[in-house]
Motif scaffolding. Structure first.
Motif, PDB file in Angstrom:
ATOM      1  N   ASN A 178      -7.786  -8.033   0.203  1.00 56.37           N
ATOM      2  CA  ASN A 178      -6.459  -7.513  -0.111  1.00 56.37           C
ATOM      3  C   ASN A 178      -6.530  -6.065  -0.593  1.00 56.37           C
ATOM      4  OD1 ASN A 178      -7.721  -8.327  -2.503  1.00 56.37           O
ATOM      5  ND2 ASN A 178      -5.860  -9.126  -3.432  1.00 56.37           N
ATOM      6  N   GLN A 179      -7.469  -5.777  -1.493  1.00 56.43           N
ATOM      7  CA  GLN A 179      -7.607  -4.422  -2.015  1.00 56.43           C
ATOM      8  C   GLN A 179      -7.885  -3.420  -0.895  1.00 56.43           C
ATOM      9  OE1 GLN A 179      -7.658  -3.535  -5.577  1.00 56.43           O
ATOM     10  NE2 GLN A 179      -6.700  -5.536  -5.759  1.00 56.43           N
ATOM     11  N   ASN A 180      -8.812  -3.758  -0.022  1.00 55.02           N
ATOM     12  CA  ASN A 180      -9.190  -2.838   1.054  1.00 55.02           C
ATOM     13  C   ASN A 180      -8.055  -2.612   2.039  1.00 55.02           C
ATOM     14  OD1 ASN A 180     -11.734  -2.465  -0.021  1.00 55.02           O
ATOM     15  ND2 ASN A 180     -12.671  -4.091   1.192  1.00 55.02           N
ATOM     16  N   THR A 181      -7.286  -3.671   2.306  1.00 56.12           N
ATOM     17  CA  THR A 181      -6.139  -3.537   3.203  1.00 56.12           C
ATOM     18  C   THR A 181      -5.098  -2.611   2.599  1.00 56.12           C
ATOM     19  OG1 THR A 181      -6.479  -5.767   4.084  1.00 56.12           O
ATOM     20  CG2 THR A 181      -4.321  -4.776   4.436  1.00 56.12           C
ATOM     21  N   TRP A 182      -4.795  -2.814   1.316  1.00 58.47           N
ATOM     22  CA  TRP A 182      -3.815  -1.944   0.648  1.00 58.47           C
ATOM     23  C   TRP A 182      -4.299  -0.501   0.608  1.00 58.47           C
ATOM     24  CZ3 TRP A 182      -3.698  -5.748  -4.067  1.00 58.47           C
ATOM     25  CH2 TRP A 182      -3.016  -6.921  -3.696  1.00 58.47           C
ATOM     26  N   ILE A 183      -5.579  -0.313   0.305  1.00 60.61           N
ATOM     27  CA  ILE A 183      -6.125   1.046   0.229  1.00 60.61           C
ATOM     28  C   ILE A 183      -6.063   1.741   1.588  1.00 60.61           C
ATOM     29  CG2 ILE A 183      -8.235   2.389  -0.156  1.00 60.61           C
ATOM     30  CD1 ILE A 183      -8.910   0.320  -2.378  1.00 60.61           C
ATOM     31  N   ASP A 184      -6.323   1.004   2.663  1.00 60.26           N
ATOM     32  CA  ASP A 184      -6.219   1.586   4.007  1.00 60.26           C
ATOM     33  C   ASP A 184      -4.798   2.083   4.273  1.00 60.26           C
ATOM     34  OD1 ASP A 184      -8.874   1.180   4.618  1.00 60.26           O
ATOM     35  OD2 ASP A 184      -8.536  -0.684   5.727  1.00 60.26           O
ATOM     36  N   PHE A 185      -3.814   1.304   3.845  1.00 62.92           N
ATOM     37  CA  PHE A 185      -2.425   1.730   4.039  1.00 62.92           C
ATOM     38  C   PHE A 185      -2.073   2.907   3.120  1.00 62.92           C
ATOM     39  CE2 PHE A 185      -1.667  -2.560   5.968  1.00 62.92           C
ATOM     40  CZ  PHE A 185      -1.224  -2.096   7.202  1.00 62.92           C
ATOM     41  N   MET A 186      -2.667   2.932   1.927  1.00 60.74           N
ATOM     42  CA  MET A 186      -2.457   4.080   1.044  1.00 60.74           C
ATOM     43  C   MET A 186      -2.981   5.359   1.705  1.00 60.74           C
ATOM     44  SD  MET A 186      -3.517   2.699  -2.748  1.00 60.74           S
ATOM     45  CE  MET A 186      -3.282   0.969  -3.164  1.00 60.74           C
ATOM     46  N   LYS A 187      -4.183   5.271   2.252  1.00 57.53           N
ATOM     47  CA  LYS A 187      -4.782   6.440   2.900  1.00 57.53           C
ATOM     48  C   LYS A 187      -3.945   6.895   4.088  1.00 57.53           C
ATOM     49  CE  LYS A 187      -9.557   5.456   1.523  1.00 57.53           C
ATOM     50  NZ  LYS A 187     -10.916   5.038   1.995  1.00 57.53           N
ATOM     51  N   ASP A 188      -3.421   5.936   4.831  1.00 53.40           N
ATOM     52  CA  ASP A 188      -2.583   6.280   5.983  1.00 53.40           C
ATOM     53  C   ASP A 188      -1.273   6.925   5.521  1.00 53.40           C
ATOM     54  OD1 ASP A 188      -2.153   6.001   8.967  1.00 53.40           O
ATOM     55  OD2 ASP A 188      -0.379   4.953   8.219  1.00 53.40           O
ATOM     56  N   GLU A 189      -0.711   6.395   4.437  1.00 49.93           N
ATOM     57  CA  GLU A 189       0.535   6.943   3.895  1.00 49.93           C
ATOM     58  C   GLU A 189       0.341   8.381   3.429  1.00 49.93           C
ATOM     59  OE1 GLU A 189       4.693   6.506   2.671  1.00 49.93           O
ATOM     60  OE2 GLU A 189       3.360   5.568   4.142  1.00 49.93           O
ATOM     61  N   LEU A 190      -0.826   8.652   2.883  1.00 48.23           N
ATOM     62  CA  LEU A 190      -1.112   9.997   2.372  1.00 48.23           C
ATOM     63  C   LEU A 190      -1.185  11.047   3.481  1.00 48.23           C
ATOM     64  CD1 LEU A 190      -3.747   9.090  -0.356  1.00 48.23           C
ATOM     65  CD2 LEU A 190      -1.516  10.160  -0.764  1.00 48.23           C
ATOM     66  N   LYS A 191      -1.271  10.609   4.735  1.00 45.77           N
ATOM     67  CA  LYS A 191      -1.311  11.537   5.866  1.00 45.77           C
ATOM     68  C   LYS A 191       0.070  12.082   6.212  1.00 45.77           C
ATOM     69  CE  LYS A 191      -5.260   9.170   8.021  1.00 45.77           C
ATOM     70  NZ  LYS A 191      -5.704   8.361   9.200  1.00 45.77           N
ATOM     71  N   LYS A 192       1.111  11.467   5.661  1.00 41.02           N
ATOM     72  CA  LYS A 192       2.473  11.905   5.975  1.00 41.02           C
ATOM     73  C   LYS A 192       2.752  13.270   5.344  1.00 41.02           C
ATOM     74  CE  LYS A 192       4.525   7.311   6.491  1.00 41.02           C
ATOM     75  NZ  LYS A 192       5.552   6.354   5.996  1.00 41.02           N
ATOM     76  N   PRO A 193       3.576  14.090   6.004  1.00 42.58           N
ATOM     77  CA  PRO A 193       3.870  15.437   5.511  1.00 42.58           C
ATOM     78  C   PRO A 193       4.386  15.484   4.077  1.00 42.58           C
ATOM     79  CG  PRO A 193       4.707  15.154   7.746  1.00 42.58           C
ATOM     80  CD  PRO A 193       4.235  13.803   7.293  1.00 42.58           C
ATOM     81  N   GLY A 214       0.810  -1.217   0.000  1.00 42.52           N
ATOM     82  CA  GLY A 214       0.000   0.000   0.000  1.00 42.52           C
ATOM     83  C   GLY A 214       0.843   1.266   0.000  1.00 42.52           C
ATOM     84  N   ARG A 215       1.827   1.309   0.868  1.00 37.71           N
ATOM     85  CA  ARG A 215       2.660   2.513   0.964  1.00 37.71           C
ATOM     86  C   ARG A 215       3.503   2.720  -0.295  1.00 37.71           C
ATOM     87  NH1 ARG A 215       1.785   4.340   5.977  1.00 37.71           N
ATOM     88  NH2 ARG A 215       1.306   2.833   7.631  1.00 37.71           N
ATOM     89  N   ALA A 216       3.978   1.622  -0.877  1.00 38.36           N
ATOM     90  CA  ALA A 216       4.793   1.732  -2.088  1.00 38.36           C
ATOM     91  C   ALA A 216       3.988   2.272  -3.263  1.00 38.36           C
ATOM     92  CB  ALA A 216       5.388   0.373  -2.435  1.00 38.36           C
ATOM     93  N   GLN A 217       2.700   1.950  -3.312  1.00 39.89           N
ATOM     94  CA  GLN A 217       1.860   2.449  -4.395  1.00 39.89           C
ATOM     95  C   GLN A 217       1.756   3.978  -4.359  1.00 39.89           C
ATOM     96  OE1 GLN A 217      -0.310   0.206  -6.797  1.00 39.89           O
ATOM     97  NE2 GLN A 217       1.727  -0.576  -6.353  1.00 39.89           N
ATOM     98  N   VAL A 218       1.664   4.524  -3.157  1.00 44.01           N
ATOM     99  CA  VAL A 218       1.603   5.980  -3.011  1.00 44.01           C
ATOM    100  C   VAL A 218       2.905   6.610  -3.483  1.00 44.01           C
ATOM    101  CG1 VAL A 218       1.449   7.894  -1.354  1.00 44.01           C
ATOM    102  CG2 VAL A 218      -0.083   5.919  -1.149  1.00 44.01           C
ATOM    103  N   LYS A 219       4.030   6.014  -3.124  1.00 44.98           N
ATOM    104  CA  LYS A 219       5.322   6.567  -3.549  1.00 44.98           C
ATOM    105  C   LYS A 219       5.464   6.529  -5.069  1.00 44.98           C
ATOM    106  CE  LYS A 219      10.290   6.452  -2.685  1.00 44.98           C
ATOM    107  NZ  LYS A 219      10.615   6.776  -4.074  1.00 44.98           N
TER     108      LYS A 219
END
Length: 358
Positions: free
Chosen positions: A193-208, A165-170
């Protein structure tokens, strides 16, 4: 030859052209039907020195039978079962709806399979049938998309879900310069799997460092090519200032790339996600897609096949810390909540995509 940052993967040559779409099978003898000598499937303690039983009947149940990614995964699984002198087969529905797999599970129970290996369309819809299978001495392994934890014994995960999830955001951030509106084109709304990855994407997007990225919509193509194509079209037409799309589904990213490649948005809107090199090669070479990621689907199925055989033979029970060997892939250790992780994904781009054939 398949190369990854973790290990050298060996690809199976070719792809099966004919899939078994029905639930046909052979009924076992009365001793096996009663659940005798089925190792961990009956709740017996694991014996790491137990030999893999010959003649094991292991069925692979994908989200949908004609999904090209699932075809690759299940071929790897059937190959593994054959290596172990067992009988492997793939059966499944033609759609990825929440309850479409239940009737197949029930049929596999009636056929008295030794193990069911399933990529769950919905974690809860399949749970009662899978619990029934375990009660009857059938080993249950999930792969790719997990079921409820108490409805299976082991989950074979393609890679660490958080890392995916986090790597997709990067990936998308790097491609659009770290600023702009993005959307996600997912598979089905209930896919674990999709929902788990998306949750991590959303969390990653909170980073500065991602403060200038804005997730404006999550769309669902239901792992259907045409619907995914239409959803991609809808995203691009309804959000005129969209800068990027993440499609963490092989069907979705290929369909979105096909639309994007002939649209006015080519070169203006970036697309990344999870896809197979063979489906994405033309879109990378024509400039539609810069970079995307995936693991080796064949190895995922191969690992799931060995896991199911070890479980059905009583070598492992699903406890954290248990170890087992998975043929050419080497030794694996079961982690928390019965999870086994294949390894990290590989990023594909124009420099390396021709090195891969799957």
């Amino acid at each position: 030859m398949f190369r990854s940052t973790r290990l050298l993967w060996t690809l199976s040559a070719g792809l099966a052209l004919t899939l078994v779409a029905g639930c046909g099978g052979t009924t076992k003898g009365s001793d096996e039907a009663a659940g005798n000598d089925t190792g961990n499937a009956t709740g017996a303690a694991a014996d790491p020195n137990a030999k893999i039983k010959e003649g094991l009947k292991i069925a692979f149940l994908p989200k949908e039978i004609d999904n090209p990614y699932e075809v690759l995964v299940d071929k790897g699984g059937v190959d593994a079962v054959k290596e172990l002198k067992g009988e492997g087969k793939e059966v499944g529905p033609s759609d990825a709806s929440a309850s479409s797999q239940v009737s197949y599970i029930n049929t596999l129970i009636q056929q008295q399979q030794d193990a069911i290996v399933i990529a769950a369309n919905d974690p809860n819809a399949v749970a009662p049938a899978l619990k029934d299978a375990m009660k009857k001495g059938i080993a249950v392994v999930t792969y790719d998309s997990d079921a409820a934890v108490d409805a299976r014994q082991i989950f074979v995960n393609q890679a660490n879900s958080e890392d995916i999830g986090r790597a997709q955001v990067k990936l998308i951030s790097d491609q659009i310069g770290g600023a702009g509106k993005i959307a996600i084109l997912s598979a089905t709304p209930n896919a674990t799997n999709q929902n788990t990855w998306i949750d991590f994407m959303k969390d990653e997007l909170k980073k500065p460092e991602y403060a200038k990225l804005e997730l404006v919509k999550v769309a669902y193509g239901d792992d259907d090519d045409q619907k995914s194509f239409q959803e991609a079209q809808g995203l691009l037409q309804s959000i005129p200032d969209l800068k990027g799309i993440i499609a963490p589904t092989t069907v979705g990213i290929a369909a979105a790339a096909r639309y994007l490649s002939t649209s006015p948005y080519k070169g203006k809107v970036k697309l990344t996600g999870l896809g197979t090199p063979n489906l994405m090669r033309e879109f990378v070479k024509d400039g539609t897609v810069t970079e995307f990621a995936l693991w080796n689907p064949n190895d995922l199925g191969y690992l799931a096949g060995y896991t199911a055989a070890a479980l059905a033979s009583g070598q492992i029970s699903g406890k954290e810390g248990e170890k087992f060997k998975a043929g050419k892939l080497g030794e694996y250790t079961i982690g928390k909540n019965g999870e086994v992780i294949l390894g990290p994904p590989t990023d594909f781009n124009k420099d390396n995509i021709d090195d891969f054939d799957f």
